[in-house]
Design a protein around this motif. Sequence first.
Motif, PDB file in Angstrom:
ATOM      1  N   ILE A   7       0.901  -1.388   0.023  1.00 43.58           N
ATOM      2  CA  ILE A   7       0.000   0.073  -0.076  1.00 43.58           C
ATOM      3  C   ILE A   7       0.932   1.267  -0.124  1.00 43.58           C
ATOM      4  O   ILE A   7       1.681   1.527   0.907  1.00 43.58           O
ATOM      5  N   GLY A   8       0.704   2.172  -1.058  1.00 42.70           N
ATOM      6  CA  GLY A   8       1.490   3.366  -1.044  1.00 42.70           C
ATOM      7  C   GLY A   8       0.718   4.605  -0.229  1.00 42.70           C
ATOM      8  O   GLY A   8      -0.665   4.476  -0.199  1.00 42.70           O
ATOM      9  N   THR A   9       1.331   5.364   0.645  1.00 45.97           N
ATOM     10  CA  THR A   9       0.718   6.371   1.410  1.00 45.97           C
ATOM     11  C   THR A   9       1.532   7.580   1.753  1.00 45.97           C
ATOM     12  O   THR A   9       2.824   7.376   1.447  1.00 45.97           O
ATOM     13  N   ARG A  10       1.150   8.683   2.016  1.00 48.66           N
ATOM     14  CA  ARG A  10       1.918   9.765   2.215  1.00 48.66           C
ATOM     15  C   ARG A  10       2.145   9.651   3.776  1.00 48.66           C
ATOM     16  O   ARG A  10       1.445   8.613   4.308  1.00 48.66           O
ATOM     17  N   GLY A  11       3.255  10.458   4.350  1.00 47.63           N
ATOM     18  CA  GLY A  11       3.707  10.150   5.529  1.00 47.63           C
ATOM     19  C   GLY A  11       3.007  11.166   6.420  1.00 47.63           C
ATOM     20  O   GLY A  11       3.436  10.839   7.727  1.00 47.63           O
ATOM     21  N   SER A  12       1.950  11.714   6.178  1.00 48.43           N
ATOM     22  CA  SER A  12       1.374  12.376   7.356  1.00 48.43           C
ATOM     23  C   SER A  12       0.559  11.735   8.463  1.00 48.43           C
ATOM     24  O   SER A  12       0.446  10.375   7.901  1.00 48.43           O
ATOM     25  N   LYS A  13       0.405  12.122   9.696  1.00 49.33           N
ATOM     26  CA  LYS A  13      -0.458  11.346  10.555  1.00 49.33           C
ATOM     27  C   LYS A  13      -1.696  10.831  10.029  1.00 49.33           C
ATOM     28  O   LYS A  13      -2.080   9.595  10.248  1.00 49.33           O
ATOM     29  N   LEU A  14      -2.505  11.716   9.377  1.00 49.39           N
ATOM     30  CA  LEU A  14      -3.381  11.265   8.833  1.00 49.39           C
ATOM     31  C   LEU A  14      -3.542  10.188   7.575  1.00 49.39           C
ATOM     32  O   LEU A  14      -4.295   9.157   7.692  1.00 49.39           O
ATOM     33  N   ALA A  15      -2.515  10.585   6.649  1.00 47.54           N
ATOM     34  CA  ALA A  15      -2.511   9.601   5.634  1.00 47.54           C
ATOM     35  C   ALA A  15      -2.163   8.146   6.335  1.00 47.54           C
ATOM     36  O   ALA A  15      -2.634   7.319   5.653  1.00 47.54           O
ATOM     37  N   LEU A  16      -1.175   8.230   7.199  1.00 51.09           N
ATOM     38  CA  LEU A  16      -0.652   6.838   7.759  1.00 51.09           C
ATOM     39  C   LEU A  16      -1.952   6.257   8.620  1.00 51.09           C
ATOM     40  O   LEU A  16      -1.787   5.047   8.333  1.00 51.09           O
ATOM     41  N   TRP A  17      -2.699   7.055   9.062  1.00 55.77           N
ATOM     42  CA  TRP A  17      -3.907   6.372   9.947  1.00 55.77           C
ATOM     43  C   TRP A  17      -4.824   5.824   8.632  1.00 55.77           C
ATOM     44  O   TRP A  17      -5.444   4.946   9.168  1.00 55.77           O
ATOM     45  N   GLN A  18      -4.969   6.593   7.709  1.00 54.93           N
ATOM     46  CA  GLN A  18      -6.013   5.924   6.683  1.00 54.93           C
ATOM     47  C   GLN A  18      -5.320   4.564   6.062  1.00 54.93           C
ATOM     48  O   GLN A  18      -6.339   3.838   5.963  1.00 54.93           O
ATOM     49  N   ALA A  19      -3.961   4.819   5.798  1.00 57.33           N
ATOM     50  CA  ALA A  19      -3.545   3.526   5.298  1.00 57.33           C
ATOM     51  C   ALA A  19      -3.496   2.339   6.173  1.00 57.33           C
ATOM     52  O   ALA A  19      -3.705   1.122   5.847  1.00 57.33           O
ATOM     53  N   ASN A  20      -3.265   2.634   7.226  1.00 57.37           N
ATOM     54  CA  ASN A  20      -3.147   1.593   8.461  1.00 57.37           C
ATOM     55  C   ASN A  20      -4.722   1.116   8.507  1.00 57.37           C
ATOM     56  O   ASN A  20      -5.004  -0.093   8.872  1.00 57.37           O
ATOM     57  N   HIS A  21      -5.563   1.892   8.470  1.00 57.24           N
ATOM     58  CA  HIS A  21      -7.085   1.610   8.638  1.00 57.24           C
ATOM     59  C   HIS A  21      -7.335   0.509   7.498  1.00 57.24           C
ATOM     60  O   HIS A  21      -8.002  -0.518   7.917  1.00 57.24           O
ATOM     61  N   ILE A  22      -7.176   0.943   6.325  1.00 56.03           N
ATOM     62  CA  ILE A  22      -7.417   0.000   5.208  1.00 56.03           C
ATOM     63  C   ILE A  22      -6.423  -1.352   5.513  1.00 56.03           C
ATOM     64  O   ILE A  22      -7.107  -2.312   5.162  1.00 56.03           O
TER      65      ILE A  22
END
Length: 310
Positions: A7-22
Motif C-alpha cells: 500500500i502506498g501512502t503519504r507520510g502525514s499522521k492522517l495519511a498513515l492512519w488512513q493507510a493503516n485503517h485499510i
Amino acid sequence: MKQKLVIGTRGSKLALWQANHIAACLREHYPNIVIELKNMVTTGDKILDVPLAKIGGKGLFTKELEVAMLSGEIDLAVHSLKDVPTQLPEGLILAAVTDRVDPGDALISPEYKTLDKLPVNAKVGTSSLRRKAQLLNARPDLTIVDLRGNLDTRLKKLTTENLDAILLAVAGLRRLGWAQHITQVLPQSICLPAVGQGALAIEARENDAETLDMLAFLNHEPTRQATLAERTFLAEVEGGCQVPIGVHAQLDQDGQVGLNAVIMSPDGKEAIRDTIAGCPAEAAMLGQTLAVRMLNNGGREILAKLFENQ
C-alpha cells in the motif's frame, strides 16, 4: 488470491492512519495476507509555503503514488477522496470508495467557539479557497490567513500565529482522535464541503484483476454513488482546489440522491446555489445536469472572472 499487497501512502499522521485503517480491514478479511506500507512524499507535501490554489490544486497529493502504482512498485494507494482528481491517469481506477464519515468543516476557536461569535476582523486560518469564499460570504469582515501543513501543524498554528480560529475537515480530526478540538461543525447552509470530503478512495491498476477483486469488499455503494454525483459535477465545472466550489450529495430515506452545490467568487460576494435530486443510477447525470444549470445561471461568469485574475 495474492499473498502480499503493498500500500502506498503519504507520510502525514492522517495519511498513515488512513493507510493503516485499510490495512487492518484487509488483514481482518484475509487473515493470512502480508500487508506492507510504503511511505512516499508528494509534491503537495514538499511545497508548504505557497497556497494550494497557486500550485495547481488537484493531483498534488496523488501523482507520485500513481507513478509508483503504474510502475508496479505498489499495488494500491489510499487517498482522501477529496484529494483525487476527477480524471485519473490511464491504467488506474478507483477500486473502492469507503463509507463516508462526517463530510463537514470544523471551526476550531477555543476562545470564541462559533462563527457568529468571532469578533469583527477576526483572523481565521484555512488553506482552502472553497472555505475562504464561503466564510467571507457569511462574514465579509473576517481576515483570512493562508494555513498550510499537516493537521497537527495547522492546529499548532492556531496558537503560534495568534489566530482567532481555524477551519479543518471534521473527518480528519475524528480519525486522529482530535474531535475534542472542534468547537463548531459549520452548517452546510454556510459551508458546503469539498467533493468527496469524508470518504477514502482506494486506487489501483485497472488491469490488476486479482487486487481489484480483493478490494471490492471495501466499497460502500451509497457513498460511491453520492460521490460520483459530486465528482461529475466538479468535472463538468472543470474545477479543482483553485475554484471555490462546495458540493455535497447523499442518499435520503427514500433512496434518492440529493445534490447541493455552490459556485462562488473567491471574495464570497457572488454565489450561485442550486440543488437536484434523482435515483442513484442517475448519479453521474445528476451531477452533470446541475453543473450545466448552474454554469448557465451565472456560474460561468464567476469562473471566467476568476481565471482572468489567475
